[in-house]
Structure formats: structure tokens, C-alpha cells
Design an enzyme around this catalytic site. Structure first.
Site, short mmCIF file in Angstrom:
data_model
loop_
_atom_site.label_atom_id
_atom_site.label_comp_id
_atom_site.label_asym_id
_atom_site.label_seq_id
_atom_site.Cartn_x
_atom_site.Cartn_y
_atom_site.Cartn_z
N HIS A 40 12.82 -23.67 -8.07
CA HIS A 40 12.60 -24.60 -9.19
C HIS A 40 13.89 -25.40 -9.35
O HIS A 40 14.98 -24.85 -9.16
CB HIS A 40 12.41 -23.88 -10.53
CG HIS A 40 11.21 -23.00 -10.64
ND1 HIS A 40 11.23 -21.68 -10.26
CD2 HIS A 40 9.98 -23.23 -11.15
CE1 HIS A 40 10.05 -21.14 -10.52
NE2 HIS A 40 9.26 -22.05 -11.06
N ASP A 44 16.47 -23.51 -11.37
CA ASP A 44 17.07 -22.29 -10.80
C ASP A 44 18.31 -22.67 -10.01
O ASP A 44 19.29 -21.93 -9.98
CB ASP A 44 16.21 -21.61 -9.71
CG ASP A 44 14.78 -21.43 -10.06
OD1 ASP A 44 14.49 -21.25 -11.24
OD2 ASP A 44 13.95 -21.46 -9.12
C1 XLS Z 1 4.71 -17.57 -12.61
C2 XLS Z 1 4.55 -18.32 -11.38
C3 XLS Z 1 5.76 -19.14 -10.96
C4 XLS Z 1 5.39 -20.17 -9.92
C5 XLS Z 1 6.39 -21.25 -9.73
O1 XLS Z 1 3.96 -16.66 -12.93
O2 XLS Z 1 4.18 -17.44 -10.36
O3 XLS Z 1 6.78 -18.32 -10.51
O4 XLS Z 1 5.16 -19.57 -8.69
O5 XLS Z 1 6.60 -21.97 -10.89
#
Ligand code: XLS
Ligand code: NI
Ligand code: NI
Length: 443
Positions: free
Chosen positions: A102, A105
Site C-alpha cells: 500500500h 506502508d
Molecule cells: C484486508 C485486505 C487488505 C488488502 C489490500 O483485509 O486483505 O490487506 O489485501 O488492501
């Protein structure tokens, strides 16, 4: 590499099933050929930046436990770069070919959009060099549209245009950055694109806003020359009480309703499938039937716990079913197996990152081999083919292709002698599945 963040760990190697070394692969031999391709090409493993590098393993009742000696806890760019160095060292040592992130992150959010973008650019330059040095590739990028308080009511579906506009700024940048890093796909997971109570929510309007947002994003991706797949990741709830993209069927329906079908595919996550009350293989089959499976978030839930526990996938039946679906669609093109998974809070040492990913990779390598054995054995395929064989007779073909009316069907029914259908043989087939999964016969 100058500084090593995992100095005691060498690159994990395949040692085979009898090996007593837990820092080795027991099943994953990346060059082993399965159905004409290397395991590495079939599985396309990715590690995710958010859990691996940014999750301190706190829970609602307790502080973070993860030891991250490379992280000084600051929001500095230097710290962000050091984290990325540790991550790429980890990927290389664990033989993981792809990664996912992300925007937030990777780089700290700044005081303005311009500053956030500058921070991200600094990190993108840095990881671009790391990608080049290690050969690791970006599976997908995404924007975090759920953590900041400005998105508490939703991003594209928030009641105020402000959240929509901020989200647009983030997605525009995240798409461009994913393109710059040669990402194979771009993911939209709408954690806040849902609602908590209808007492304050105009559901019809919010769904339209979400569709508008996705149209704008798809148009922008096209304008900037992003050729990868755009993926939506369904999840029924958490953090929203009701999320609009709740499962594969609902998401596909949403795409069709708003003229987005074909522009977006799906990223299916195991723990989201089970939270929605489905099995992973059901969700995969629904996506594949609509030619819309893009990629997989590989994790698993904890039976009996009703939230996204994001455990590393170690269940061999699960991995076998997943790989059966993937082989059945002819393999991934652009997608892969992203470990959207975190260690348990108690698994707090850096070395646990290795143990966790090795466990998931070996489980999927086993699943791939078991799935190939099932396909080679052929008994399930023959059983299913036989079960539907009347549809291959002239009558079956005429009905299925629309050449018969309901009245004609009704007329044909009067000519039939009523009979009890053949058994579905579920238990026999389950035993057969056990037999093939447990057989160690090589391909
Ligand atoms: C949350 C999601 C997230 C997505 C990416 O539950 O799995 O991690 O994969 O935003
Ligand atoms: Ni996910
Ligand atoms: Ni998830």
C-alpha cells in the site's frame, strides 16, 4: 549488500521432505517441473509489505510484540528506506519472487498531498533500485483508503465529497507509482466502502459513487498506459459492518450493473471467502466461471473465529483445492499467490518471518503437486463428465443451446419413464481425494 538485517540466515534452499532443517524447503523446489512448468512459474509467490514489514502484531488487547531491529519507530524517510532494505533482503533469502504494497506502508504520509507524494517518490526510487538488484518484481500496488480518520465514513462512498477527492488523489498517485515499478496488477480493496447503519446511510447513492470512482480509476489507468489488470478484492465486512463488494458473486454483479465488467477482475482472499460463509474453492470457481480471476491473497482463517485472522496458509487440503482451481484455469497470467498473512502475536522474532513464509510456500508446493496428481489420475474429471453425460446427447445439446421451448421440454417429459437419479458418491470421492493427497507417488 552492506548491512545485513538477517545476518544469521542464508538463502533458504530446497532440502527435501526428510530434512530436519526448519530453515529449508521440504516441498518447494523452485525448478521442479509440474505439468510442463517450473513450480516457481506456477506459484508466483509474493510477500506483502503491510504484514511483513509494518505489522507490529498488536491486537485490540495488547501492545505490539514483533521485534524489528531495523525499524527505529520514526516516520523518517531513512527509516522507511532501511525497512525496504530489510524487506528485499528477506525476499531474496526466502526465494520470494514478488511483493505487494500500500502507498502508506511504504512511505510516511506527509502534511499535504504534495509532501505525501514526495515521500512516496523517494521510496519508489529506492525500491526500484532494490527490484533491479534482486530481480524481485511487483505483483501489485494499492492505496490505503481505510486507515486515516478522514476515511472513517468511507472513501469513494463517504457522505462528503472530500473523502472522494482525497481518495482520488491517492489512487491517481498509487496507480502511477505501480506503473513506474512495473507492477503486474493494481488492487482495490474497499475496507471502508460499506456502512455501519442504514439509519445514516443512502446505500443506493453510495454504490453509485463507488462505481463512479472505479470508472475514473480505470480511465486514468488507461490514460497513463497502465496495461496490468485492475482487481477488486471482495470482503463481506470488517472494518465495515456491510462491505459493498462482499463476495465474488456480489462483486461481479456490481461490475455488470455499472458497466465495469471486463475492466476489473477479482483478487480472491481465503479468509474473506470464509468470512462470507463460502469456501475458498467456491469463490475461486465463481470468479473463474466469469473469466475474472486475477490473483489470490493466500492466507487462512481460524475456524470458529469470526474475523480476518490472516494466518499463513498451511492447510494442505486448502492449498490443493486452490491449486486445482488455478491449474484448471490454465495458470496465472499476471496474478500470483500473495501471502496476505501475519504471524501470530506470539511468533515475535524476526526468524519467524522465515518460518511463516516457508510454511506457506511448502504447503502450496505440496498443493500444486497434489493437484497435478489429481488431474493426472483423471478419476474426478471422468466422474463429473459422466454425471452430466445426458447433456451431450442430441436432446441435451438442443436444450442447452436454446433450440427448445419450455412447452417442448414439457412435452418431452411426458415421454419419460421417471427414474431415481444416480448417486452423487460424495463420500467415495472424498476418500479418493484423501488417497491421492496422501500418496507420495511422484509425477
Ligand atoms: C484486508 C485486505 C487488505 C488488502 C489490500 O483485509 O486483505 O490487506 O489485501 O488492501
Ligand atoms: Ni488481502
Ligand atoms: Ni484480508
Amino acid at each position: 549488500m552492506t548491512i545485513q538485517h538477517f545476518p544469521d540466515i542464508h538463502q533458504i534452499q530446497f532440502a527435501g521432505n526428510g530434512s530436519a532443517n526448519p530453515l529449508s524447503f521440504h516441498q518447494y523446489d523452485r525448478n521442479e517441473n509440474v505439468e510442463g512448468r517450473s513450480m516457481r512459474d506456477h506459484l508466483r509467490f509474493a510477500a506483502c509489505y503491510w504484514h511483513t514489514m509494518r505489522n507490529g502484531l498488536a491486537d485490540p488487547f495488547g501492545a505490539p510484540t514483533a521485534q524489528m531491529p531495523w525499524d527505529d519507530g520514526s516516520h523518517s524517510i531513512d527509516n522507511a528506506k532501511r525497512r525496504a532494505d530489510a524487506f528485499f533482503e528477506f525476499l531474496e533469502k526466502c526465494q520470494i519472487d514478488f511483493w505487494c504494497f500500500h502507498d502508506r506502508d511504504l512511505a510516511p504520509e506527509g502534511a499535504s498531498i504534495a509532501e505525501s507524494e514526495q515521500n512516496l517518490d523517494a521510496l519508489v526510487n529506492h525500491v526500484s533500485a532494490l527490484q533491479q538488484r534482486t530481480g524481485v518484481k511487483l505483483l501489485w500496488g494499492t492505496a490505503n483508503l481505510f486507515s486515516h480518520p478522514r476515511y472513517m465514513h468511507g472513501a469513494a462512498t463517504g457522505p462528503s465529497t472530500n473523502s472522494f477527492l482525497f481518495a482520488a488523489a491517492q489512487v491517481r498517485k498509487a496507480l502511477e507509482v505501480t506503473l513506474a515499478l512495473k507492477g503486474e496488477s493494481y488492487v482495490f480493496w474497499g475496507g471502508r466502502e460499506g456502512y455501519t447503519t442504514l439509519l445514516n446511510t443512502d446505500l443506493a447513492r453510495e454504490r453509485e459513487h463507488l462505481a463512479r470512482f472505479l470508472h475514473l480509476a480505470a480511465d486514468h489507468a488507461q490514460q497513463v498506459g497502465f496495461k496490468g489488470a485492475l482487481l477488486i478484492e471482495p470482503k463481506p465486512h470488517e472494518p465495515s459492518t456491510h462491505q459493498y463488494d462482499s463476495d465474488a458473486e456480489a462483486t461481479l454483479n456490481f461490475l455488470r450493473e455499472f458497466g465495469l465488467f471486463g475492466k476489473f477482475k477479482l483478487n480472491i482472499e481465503t479468509n474473506h471467502a470464509t468470512l462470507a460463509g463460502h469456501s475458498m474453492e467456491h469463490e475461486l470457481s465463481v470468479a473463474i466461471a466469469a473469466k475474472s480471476l486475477g490473483s489470490i491473497d493466500a492466507n487462512m482463517g481460524t475456524p470458529g473465529l469470526g474475523w480476518d485472522t490472516d494466518r499463513f496458509p498451511t492447510d494442505l487440503y486448502l492449498t490443493t483445492h486452490i491449486m486445482l482451481a488455478v491449474l484448471g484455469m490454465g495458470g496465472f497470467s499476471g496474478g500470483g499467490l500473495n501471502f496476505d498473512a501475519k504471524r501470530r502475536r506470539e511468533s515475535c522474532e524476526p526468524i519467524d518471518l522465515f518460518y511463516a513464509h516457508i510454511a506457506g510456500m511448502d504447503a502450496f508446493a505440496f498443493g500444486l503437486k497434489a493437484a497435478a496428481r489429481i488431474r493426472c489420475d483423471g478419476r474426478f474429471a471422468r466422474f463429473i463428465q459422466e454425471r452430466y453425460s445426458s447433456w451431450s446427447t442430441p436432446i441435451g445439446i438442443e436444450i442447452a443451446s436454446g433450440k427448445r421451448t419450455l412447452a417442448q421440454c414439457a412435452q418431452m417429459a411426458t415421454q419419460l419413464t421417471d427414474s431415481i437419479p444416480a448417486s452423487g458418491r460424495q463420500e467415495m470421492l472424498e476418500a479418493l481425494l484423501n488417497e491421492i493427497i496422501l500418496s507420495q507417488r511422484s509425477m
